[in-house]
Design a protein around this motif. Sequence first.
Motif, PDB file in Angstrom:
ATOM      1  N   LEU A 169      13.561  11.087 -11.957  1.00 63.00           N
ATOM      2  CA  LEU A 169      13.330  10.613 -11.899  1.00 63.00           C
ATOM      3  C   LEU A 169      11.663   9.544 -10.884  1.00 63.00           C
ATOM      4  CD1 LEU A 169      15.973  10.341  -9.503  1.00 63.00           C
ATOM      5  CD2 LEU A 169      16.378   9.460 -11.479  1.00 63.00           C
ATOM      6  N   GLY A 170      10.851  10.132 -10.932  1.00 62.07           N
ATOM      7  CA  GLY A 170       9.682   9.358 -10.560  1.00 62.07           C
ATOM      8  C   GLY A 170       8.619   9.113 -11.245  1.00 62.07           C
ATOM      9  N   LEU A 171       8.815   8.927 -12.150  1.00 60.44           N
ATOM     10  CA  LEU A 171       8.380   8.348 -13.486  1.00 60.44           C
ATOM     11  C   LEU A 171       9.060   6.745 -13.586  1.00 60.44           C
ATOM     12  CD1 LEU A 171       6.034   7.942 -15.215  1.00 60.44           C
ATOM     13  CD2 LEU A 171       6.857   8.835 -17.389  1.00 60.44           C
ATOM     14  N   SER A 172       9.660   6.931 -13.898  1.00 59.11           N
ATOM     15  CA  SER A 172      10.883   5.437 -13.655  1.00 59.11           C
ATOM     16  C   SER A 172      11.049   5.030 -12.974  1.00 59.11           C
ATOM     17  CB  SER A 172      12.415   6.169 -13.677  1.00 59.11           C
ATOM     18  OG  SER A 172      12.593   6.959 -14.928  1.00 59.11           O
ATOM     19  N   ILE A 173      10.973   5.309 -11.247  1.00 53.00           N
ATOM     20  CA  ILE A 173      10.384   4.661 -10.282  1.00 53.00           C
ATOM     21  C   ILE A 173       8.804   4.298 -10.447  1.00 53.00           C
ATOM     22  CG2 ILE A 173       9.424   5.650  -7.342  1.00 53.00           C
ATOM     23  CD1 ILE A 173      11.950   6.863  -7.555  1.00 53.00           C
ATOM     24  N   ALA A 174       8.131   4.777 -10.618  1.00 55.51           N
ATOM     25  CA  ALA A 174       6.751   4.740 -10.912  1.00 55.51           C
ATOM     26  C   ALA A 174       6.130   2.958 -11.648  1.00 55.51           C
ATOM     27  CB  ALA A 174       5.370   5.966 -11.232  1.00 55.51           C
ATOM     28  N   VAL A 175       7.496   3.085 -12.757  1.00 57.10           N
ATOM     29  CA  VAL A 175       6.728   1.872 -13.918  1.00 57.10           C
ATOM     30  C   VAL A 175       8.157   1.235 -12.793  1.00 57.10           C
ATOM     31  CG1 VAL A 175       7.939   1.447 -16.005  1.00 57.10           C
ATOM     32  CG2 VAL A 175       7.236   3.581 -15.918  1.00 57.10           C
ATOM     33  N   HIS A 176       8.755   0.875 -12.555  1.00 62.04           N
ATOM     34  CA  HIS A 176       9.159  -0.181 -12.017  1.00 62.04           C
ATOM     35  C   HIS A 176       8.459  -0.659 -11.002  1.00 62.04           C
ATOM     36  CE1 HIS A 176      13.315  -2.497 -10.889  1.00 62.04           C
ATOM     37  NE2 HIS A 176      12.996  -2.641  -9.580  1.00 62.04           N
ATOM     38  N   LEU A 177       8.036   0.146  -9.751  1.00 61.92           N
ATOM     39  CA  LEU A 177       6.967  -0.208  -8.594  1.00 61.92           C
ATOM     40  C   LEU A 177       5.633  -0.910  -9.486  1.00 61.92           C
ATOM     41  CD1 LEU A 177       7.074   2.802  -6.032  1.00 61.92           C
ATOM     42  CD2 LEU A 177       7.817   0.343  -5.893  1.00 61.92           C
ATOM     43  N   ALA A 178       5.287  -0.161 -10.604  1.00 57.33           N
ATOM     44  CA  ALA A 178       4.305  -1.451 -11.376  1.00 57.33           C
ATOM     45  C   ALA A 178       4.645  -2.988 -11.880  1.00 57.33           C
ATOM     46  CB  ALA A 178       3.870  -0.318 -12.280  1.00 57.33           C
TER      47      ALA A 178
ATOM     48  N   SER B 285       0.544  -1.200  -0.194  1.00 52.77           N
ATOM     49  CA  SER B 285      -0.042   0.118  -0.156  1.00 52.77           C
ATOM     50  C   SER B 285       1.033   1.217   0.130  1.00 52.77           C
ATOM     51  CB  SER B 285      -0.925  -0.017   0.903  1.00 52.77           C
ATOM     52  OG  SER B 285      -0.106  -0.026   2.097  1.00 52.77           O
ATOM     53  N   GLU B 286       1.500   0.995   0.658  1.00 52.88           N
ATOM     54  CA  GLU B 286       2.966   2.882   0.514  1.00 52.88           C
ATOM     55  C   GLU B 286       3.433   2.738  -0.689  1.00 52.88           C
ATOM     56  OE1 GLU B 286       7.132   3.554   2.710  1.00 52.88           O
ATOM     57  OE2 GLU B 286       5.895   2.811   4.292  1.00 52.88           O
ATOM     58  N   ARG B 287       3.669   1.605  -1.734  1.00 51.69           N
ATOM     59  CA  ARG B 287       4.294   1.984  -2.635  1.00 51.69           C
ATOM     60  C   ARG B 287       3.647   2.202  -3.534  1.00 51.69           C
ATOM     61  NH1 ARG B 287       9.664   3.513  -2.408  1.00 51.69           N
ATOM     62  NH2 ARG B 287      11.178   1.973  -1.419  1.00 51.69           N
ATOM     63  N   LEU B 288       1.842   1.741  -3.374  1.00 46.77           N
ATOM     64  CA  LEU B 288       1.467   1.885  -4.517  1.00 46.77           C
ATOM     65  C   LEU B 288       0.869   3.360  -4.405  1.00 46.77           C
ATOM     66  CD1 LEU B 288      -1.087  -1.496  -4.324  1.00 46.77           C
ATOM     67  CD2 LEU B 288       0.156  -0.652  -6.236  1.00 46.77           C
ATOM     68  N   GLN B 289       0.786   3.739  -3.246  1.00 43.88           N
ATOM     69  CA  GLN B 289       0.116   5.437  -2.876  1.00 43.88           C
ATOM     70  C   GLN B 289       1.722   6.563  -3.539  1.00 43.88           C
ATOM     71  OE1 GLN B 289      -0.788   5.964   0.778  1.00 43.88           O
ATOM     72  NE2 GLN B 289       0.263   8.420   0.959  1.00 43.88           N
ATOM     73  N   GLN B 290       3.207   5.695  -3.734  1.00 42.63           N
ATOM     74  CA  GLN B 290       4.206   6.201  -3.747  1.00 42.63           C
ATOM     75  C   GLN B 290       3.497   6.792  -5.524  1.00 42.63           C
ATOM     76  OE1 GLN B 290       7.624   4.650  -3.128  1.00 42.63           O
ATOM     77  NE2 GLN B 290       8.923   5.941  -3.947  1.00 42.63           N
ATOM     78  N   ILE B 291       3.136   5.607  -6.433  1.00 40.16           N
ATOM     79  CA  ILE B 291       2.829   5.393  -7.578  1.00 40.16           C
ATOM     80  C   ILE B 291       2.252   7.087  -8.310  1.00 40.16           C
ATOM     81  CG2 ILE B 291       2.286   4.030  -9.605  1.00 40.16           C
ATOM     82  CD1 ILE B 291       3.043   1.542  -7.881  1.00 40.16           C
ATOM     83  N   VAL B 292       0.672   6.427  -7.345  1.00 43.30           N
ATOM     84  CA  VAL B 292      -0.253   7.333  -7.421  1.00 43.30           C
ATOM     85  C   VAL B 292       0.641   9.028  -6.867  1.00 43.30           C
ATOM     86  CG1 VAL B 292      -2.847   8.259  -7.200  1.00 43.30           C
ATOM     87  CG2 VAL B 292      -1.820   5.649  -6.763  1.00 43.30           C
ATOM     88  N   GLY B 293       1.037   9.438  -6.386  1.00 39.41           N
ATOM     89  CA  GLY B 293       1.359  10.289  -5.425  1.00 39.41           C
ATOM     90  C   GLY B 293       2.348  10.859  -6.643  1.00 39.41           C
ATOM     91  N   ASN B 294       3.626  10.290  -7.246  1.00 42.02           N
ATOM     92  CA  ASN B 294       4.174  10.549  -8.336  1.00 42.02           C
ATOM     93  C   ASN B 294       3.733  11.014  -9.177  1.00 42.02           C
ATOM     94  OD1 ASN B 294       6.417  10.061  -6.712  1.00 42.02           O
ATOM     95  ND2 ASN B 294       7.315   7.965  -7.645  1.00 42.02           N
ATOM     96  N   LEU B 295       2.753  10.311 -10.110  1.00 42.07           N
ATOM     97  CA  LEU B 295       1.914  10.344 -11.635  1.00 42.07           C
ATOM     98  C   LEU B 295       0.718  11.705 -10.754  1.00 42.07           C
ATOM     99  CD1 LEU B 295       0.460   7.553 -12.025  1.00 42.07           C
ATOM    100  CD2 LEU B 295       2.167   8.066 -12.707  1.00 42.07           C
TER     101      LEU B 295
END
Length: 346
Positions: free
Chosen positions: A309-318, A236-246
């Motif tokens: 870096l935000g989008l790269s991190i979001a892609v990797h987490l996805a 949940s923390e990492r999914l929130q990070q993805i949405v937060g970056n987007l």
Amino acid sequence: MSKARLLVASKTPAAQSALVAALEAAQYTLSSAGDVEQARAQIADSDLLLIDHDHLEADGLAFAAQLRTDASLKLPPLLHIAADLSGKAFHADDACLNASAQTPALLSMIAALLSARRAERLKDDFLSTVSHELRTPLNSILGWSDILMRQPRDADATQGLASIERNARLQAQMIADLLDASRMLAGRFEIELSPIDDLGFVIDGAIKSAAEAARPRQITITRQVEAGLPAVRGDSERLQQIVGNLLSNAIKFSAKGGSVGVDLRRDGDSLQISVSDSGRGIAADKLALLLSQARSGSGDKSRGGGLGLGLSIAVHLAELHRGSLAVHSDGIGKGARFTLRLPLAG
């Protein structure tokens, strides 16, 4: 200095293995695994995994691929050894060596891989130390700015304190992104998967964090969540990070007074979270490259801002969640929509 610990994936008894004999003579600490489950149990204690293709019951490439499907594993460097390397599509991070190579060549390659691993660990330790040292004064700045913001003050002081707080938070986020990017490139990005019954709660957390950046630009964030959605497995923390970056990207590239929307719904055997904005949009020639650049870690500061870096991190987490991230835009000036797809919990 003690020798490194090597894990050899092979079904051949150690007493009959010329490979094992060569490594023992070089005074490496050895263990063996005949299948993927045995390898999983020992991988955390190993500095290098050697996959002996010619003495495994399973296909060596499939063996490595199975290990990579487990996001909780911290894989060491992988070295594939086979009599015939032709036609084999090795992972970009792996090394390979022909089984006919002489012992000095084998030991030289192992030494190089172990040296690179040690250098990576030193870099991680350095980044961790720098991160701690930078965060300490930033926390003090944020703490005192919060205290001062609560005191009576004139308009200039209010504006100045708000600027201090905003930029300190930006610096803290850059530090966090640097650490995440380092873990990502080293293959040591960790997530903890568990059932999530309410993804709306994750979205609400991301919106709450993003509201501070949206407020001064008068950007409205709307939320739509379909009722009765099934669960997914995720962090949940990492999914929130993805949405937060987007959301952060969407806010940055929306004009003052614009709008950003977050939508959660079911789509077949997955849930999808879409973050859309009314901002500058993305040109067709850049749209095709955006996610491929993010996937390679090169980033795109034209879209992501900051360190890119935000989008790269979001892609990797996805991808660690066995999901995907897609992007759509009708062109310049027509906004953009990023969609995260997550498989339903099985």
